[in-house]
Design a protein around this motif. Structure first.
Motif, PDB file in Angstrom:
ATOM      1  N   ILE A 128     127.152  16.297  27.130  1.00 40.41           N
ATOM      2  CA  ILE A 128     127.788  15.803  25.910  1.00 40.41           C
ATOM      3  C   ILE A 128     128.783  14.707  26.279  1.00 40.41           C
ATOM      4  N   PRO A 129     128.680  13.491  25.713  1.00 38.74           N
ATOM      5  CA  PRO A 129     129.654  12.427  26.018  1.00 38.74           C
ATOM      6  C   PRO A 129     131.073  12.862  25.656  1.00 38.74           C
ATOM      7  N   LEU A 130     132.034  12.352  26.413  1.00 44.92           N
ATOM      8  CA  LEU A 130     133.433  12.711  26.221  1.00 44.92           C
ATOM      9  C   LEU A 130     134.240  11.490  25.794  1.00 44.92           C
ATOM     10  N   ILE A 131     135.071  11.670  24.790  1.00 41.01           N
ATOM     11  CA  ILE A 131     136.080  10.666  24.429  1.00 41.01           C
ATOM     12  C   ILE A 131     137.438  11.266  24.762  1.00 41.01           C
TER      13      ILE A 131
ATOM     14  N   GLU B 258     140.529  16.169  37.011  1.00 36.63           N
ATOM     15  CA  GLU B 258     139.170  16.304  36.502  1.00 36.63           C
ATOM     16  C   GLU B 258     138.629  14.995  35.929  1.00 36.63           C
ATOM     17  N   ILE B 259     139.508  14.011  35.706  1.00 36.59           N
ATOM     18  CA  ILE B 259     139.050  12.727  35.182  1.00 36.59           C
ATOM     19  C   ILE B 259     138.078  12.059  36.148  1.00 36.59           C
ATOM     20  N   GLN B 260     138.044  12.520  37.404  1.00 38.52           N
ATOM     21  CA  GLN B 260     137.150  11.911  38.387  1.00 38.52           C
ATOM     22  C   GLN B 260     135.670  12.113  38.042  1.00 38.52           C
ATOM     23  N   VAL B 261     135.357  13.061  37.157  1.00 43.26           N
ATOM     24  CA  VAL B 261     133.952  13.238  36.760  1.00 43.26           C
ATOM     25  C   VAL B 261     133.542  12.211  35.697  1.00 43.26           C
ATOM     26  N   PHE B 262     134.520  11.551  35.106  1.00 40.14           N
ATOM     27  CA  PHE B 262     134.309  10.693  33.937  1.00 40.14           C
ATOM     28  C   PHE B 262     134.223   9.228  34.353  1.00 40.14           C
ATOM     29  N   THR B 263     133.293   8.497  33.739  1.00 41.81           N
ATOM     30  CA  THR B 263     133.207   7.054  33.937  1.00 41.81           C
ATOM     31  C   THR B 263     133.202   6.380  32.570  1.00 41.81           C
ATOM     32  N   ASN B 264     134.237   5.613  32.284  1.00 40.35           N
ATOM     33  CA  ASN B 264     134.355   4.958  30.987  1.00 40.35           C
ATOM     34  C   ASN B 264     133.171   4.028  30.758  1.00 40.35           C
ATOM     35  N   GLY B 265     132.527   4.192  29.608  1.00 41.73           N
ATOM     36  CA  GLY B 265     131.377   3.371  29.260  1.00 41.73           C
ATOM     37  C   GLY B 265     130.059   3.945  29.725  1.00 41.73           C
TER      38      GLY B 265
ATOM     39  N   ARG C  91     122.702   5.855  22.475  1.00 40.42           N
ATOM     40  CA  ARG C  91     123.715   5.645  23.508  1.00 40.42           C
ATOM     41  C   ARG C  91     124.368   6.965  23.895  1.00 40.42           C
ATOM     42  N   CYS C  92     124.615   7.819  22.902  1.00 43.48           N
ATOM     43  CA  CYS C  92     125.174   9.153  23.182  1.00 43.48           C
ATOM     44  C   CYS C  92     124.263   9.931  24.120  1.00 43.48           C
ATOM     45  N   GLN C  93     122.970   9.884  23.851  1.00 44.54           N
ATOM     46  CA  GLN C  93     122.032  10.621  24.676  1.00 44.54           C
ATOM     47  C   GLN C  93     122.037  10.103  26.110  1.00 44.54           C
ATOM     48  N   LYS C  94     122.070   8.788  26.268  1.00 47.58           N
ATOM     49  CA  LYS C  94     122.089   8.201  27.605  1.00 47.58           C
ATOM     50  C   LYS C  94     123.363   8.585  28.351  1.00 47.58           C
ATOM     51  N   MET C  95     124.507   8.527  27.650  1.00 45.04           N
ATOM     52  CA  MET C  95     125.768   8.933  28.262  1.00 45.04           C
ATOM     53  C   MET C  95     125.739  10.406  28.674  1.00 45.04           C
TER      54      MET C  95
ATOM     55  N   ARG D 123     125.676  14.708  32.759  1.00 47.08           N
ATOM     56  CA  ARG D 123     125.091  15.929  33.340  1.00 47.08           C
ATOM     57  C   ARG D 123     124.642  15.688  34.782  1.00 47.08           C
ATOM     58  N   ARG D 124     124.040  14.535  35.041  1.00 46.39           N
ATOM     59  CA  ARG D 124     123.612  14.212  36.406  1.00 46.39           C
ATOM     60  C   ARG D 124     124.809  14.189  37.343  1.00 46.39           C
ATOM     61  N   THR D 125     125.913  13.599  36.899  1.00 48.15           N
ATOM     62  CA  THR D 125     127.127  13.513  37.723  1.00 48.15           C
ATOM     63  C   THR D 125     127.617  14.896  38.144  1.00 48.15           C
ATOM     64  N   ILE D 126     127.683  15.812  37.189  1.00 47.21           N
ATOM     65  CA  ILE D 126     128.166  17.161  37.496  1.00 47.21           C
ATOM     66  C   ILE D 126     127.203  17.892  38.425  1.00 47.21           C
ATOM     67  N   PHE D 127     125.932  17.868  38.092  1.00 50.17           N
ATOM     68  CA  PHE D 127     124.962  18.652  38.837  1.00 50.17           C
ATOM     69  C   PHE D 127     124.783  18.153  40.269  1.00 50.17           C
ATOM     70  N   GLU D 128     125.089  16.882  40.501  1.00 48.09           N
ATOM     71  CA  GLU D 128     124.941  16.341  41.847  1.00 48.09           C
ATOM     72  C   GLU D 128     126.230  16.379  42.662  1.00 48.09           C
ATOM     73  N   ASP D 129     127.367  16.171  42.020  1.00 52.32           N
ATOM     74  CA  ASP D 129     128.599  15.932  42.780  1.00 52.32           C
ATOM     75  C   ASP D 129     129.734  16.919  42.548  1.00 52.32           C
ATOM     76  N   PHE D 130     129.687  17.727  41.490  1.00 57.46           N
ATOM     77  CA  PHE D 130     130.839  18.572  41.170  1.00 57.46           C
ATOM     78  C   PHE D 130     130.407  20.018  40.943  1.00 57.46           C
ATOM     79  N   THR D 131     129.879  20.616  42.009  1.00 59.55           N
ATOM     80  CA  THR D 131     129.382  21.987  41.959  1.00 59.55           C
ATOM     81  C   THR D 131     130.384  22.961  42.549  1.00 59.55           C
ATOM     82  N   VAL D 132     130.224  24.234  42.222  1.00 63.84           N
ATOM     83  CA  VAL D 132     131.061  25.276  42.814  1.00 63.84           C
ATOM     84  C   VAL D 132     130.841  25.332  44.324  1.00 63.84           C
TER      85      VAL D 132
END
Length: 393
Positions: free
Chosen positions: A310-313, A324-331, A358-362, A367-376
């Motif tokens: 889900i995109p975040l604003i 936690e902002i490190q998971v977020f990329t503006n745009g 655009r929402c779907q692409k974001m 989701r890719r960012t979390i599943f690849e780089d921010f796991t338990v």
């Protein structure tokens, strides 16, 4: 790599580690379980039986995590609370451990006493810290750096905070990063049990069918700044008559914000499900939503929204951007709005609601960012590396 006790003819042993925490919160369950089941560690969690500030509640005893509990004393201090943990200090003086992990929390004087007690017993000390507040606090920052020098190693949430400690002269080799993470395995399991038919029925039950839904999940406390989202919604309903806000959580400002929604004339647009921690339920709320909005401090909601695609604003103010902002990329995974600018917040929400592709692409990139780089698993490894360094293994 196994920890070897050279005094017992290289017999392999686990490193006995105890971690001191104010509470055993639901959002820490996954990482505590990962540490408790790690082959290198004999892990014990030591926490207070009282709930923390902002109604941060203790979970039920976990069958996987070995725990030691005791009463915590809270002393009011301005708008904060100083907390003292006598049972943690007693464990530091008498407990059976090789390394102890303490919080770098200036409101916990027990941490300083625990450090001293552990040193007297020649035990290793690791600090687990969020790092620095994004806004400068000269004296407090000095104290944080002082303690970073005193301990054997430290574990932080983010690489940005690691670089800041290094600039203050803390040796780089003793600083490790354990990026904050949510339990994506639990999310995957919940999604696997969710069918299209069940989701349709859920939306019907909660009057979410055919509406545009904005979700927020977190404690109902001042730093979340939900009044800004409620005021932005007043503007948005003029364009989107089918708008709904899903505000999940509990806390001291819940009733105040409910009253504000009534005063603003949008109470029929807001759903207050209460505190929800189980992904079997959270999964339906997030998959019923188009956007996630964190108008103030974002915290783990950044990981949560990204995990569900889900995109975040969220705010552009460094004051409210935790590590936690490190998971977020503006745009790419969402948008930043100008903090306190309700018109800009409403405009950013409108921009994405008008562009579902655009929402779907974001969401997919999030989701890719979390599943690849921010796991338990990665978070756990950061702790293990810090512990191994402290133990010199």
């Amino acid at each position: 790599m196994e920890y070897i006790n050279h005094n017992t003819e290289t017999k392999p042993e686990k490193i006995r580690v105890v971690m001191v925490q104010r509470v055993f919160s639901h959002y820490r369950r996954a990482i505590f379980r990962a540490l408790a089941t790690h082959p290198l560690l004999d892990f014990t969690l030591l926490y207070g039986t009282e709930d923390g500030p902002g109604r941060v509640k203790n979970i039920e005893n976990d069958p996987i995590v070995k725990c030691v509990t005791g009463p915590t004393k809270f002393l009011p201090f301005k708008n904060q609370a100083i907390y003292i943990m006598p049972h943690a200090l007693d464990y530091a003086r008498r407990g059976d451990y090789d390394a102890i992990i303490i919080p770098n929390d200036l409101y916990c004087p027990s941490a300083w006493q625990i450090h001293r007690a552990a040193r007297k017993r020649n035990k290793r000390v690791v600090i687990f810290s969020i790092g620095f507040p994004q806004y400068k606090q000269w004296l407090r920052d000095k104290i944080r750096v002082y303690w970073a020098h005193k301990v054997d190693s430290m574990v932080l949430y983010s690489f940005a905070h690691r670089e800041r400690f290094i600039k203050y002269g803390v040796p780089a080799e003793k600083i490790f990063v354990a990026p904050n993470a949510v339990d994506i395995d639990a999310i995957k399991a919940a999604e696997a049990n969710m069918t299209a038919e069940k989701l349709v029925e859920f939306k019907k039950r909660h009057n979410l069918t055919g509406s545009l839904n904005i979700i927020h999940a977190g404690r109902m406390v001042d730093i979340k700044q939900l009044h800004l989202l409620l005021k932005a919604a007043v503007k948005l309903v003029k364009t989107f008559s089918n708008l709904k806000l899903i505000l999940i959580g509990d806390g001291p400002l819940l009733e105040e914000w409910k009253a504000l929604s009534r005063d603003l004339g949008i109470s029929d647009k807001v759903i207050w499900p209460g505190a929800i921690y189980d992904h079997d339920e959270l999964c339906y709320w997030f998959h019923s939503s188009d956007l996630c909005v964190a108008p103030g401090q974002q915290g783990l909601i950044a990981n949560l929204s990204h995990s569900y695609g889900i995109p975040l604003i969220t705010s552009d103010s460094p004051r409210w951007q935790g590590p936690e902002i490190q998971v977020f990329t503006n745009g790419k995974t969402g948008l930043l709005y100008r903090y306190t600018d309700i018109d800009d917040l409403a405009a950013k929400i409108e921009e994405l609601l008008n562009n579902p592709a655009r929402c779907q692409k974001m969401g997919e990139e999030a989701r890719r960012t979390i599943f690849e780089d921010f796991t338990v698993k990665r978070m756990c490894q950061g702790f293990v590396d810090g512990i191994k360094y402290a133990m010199k293994v």
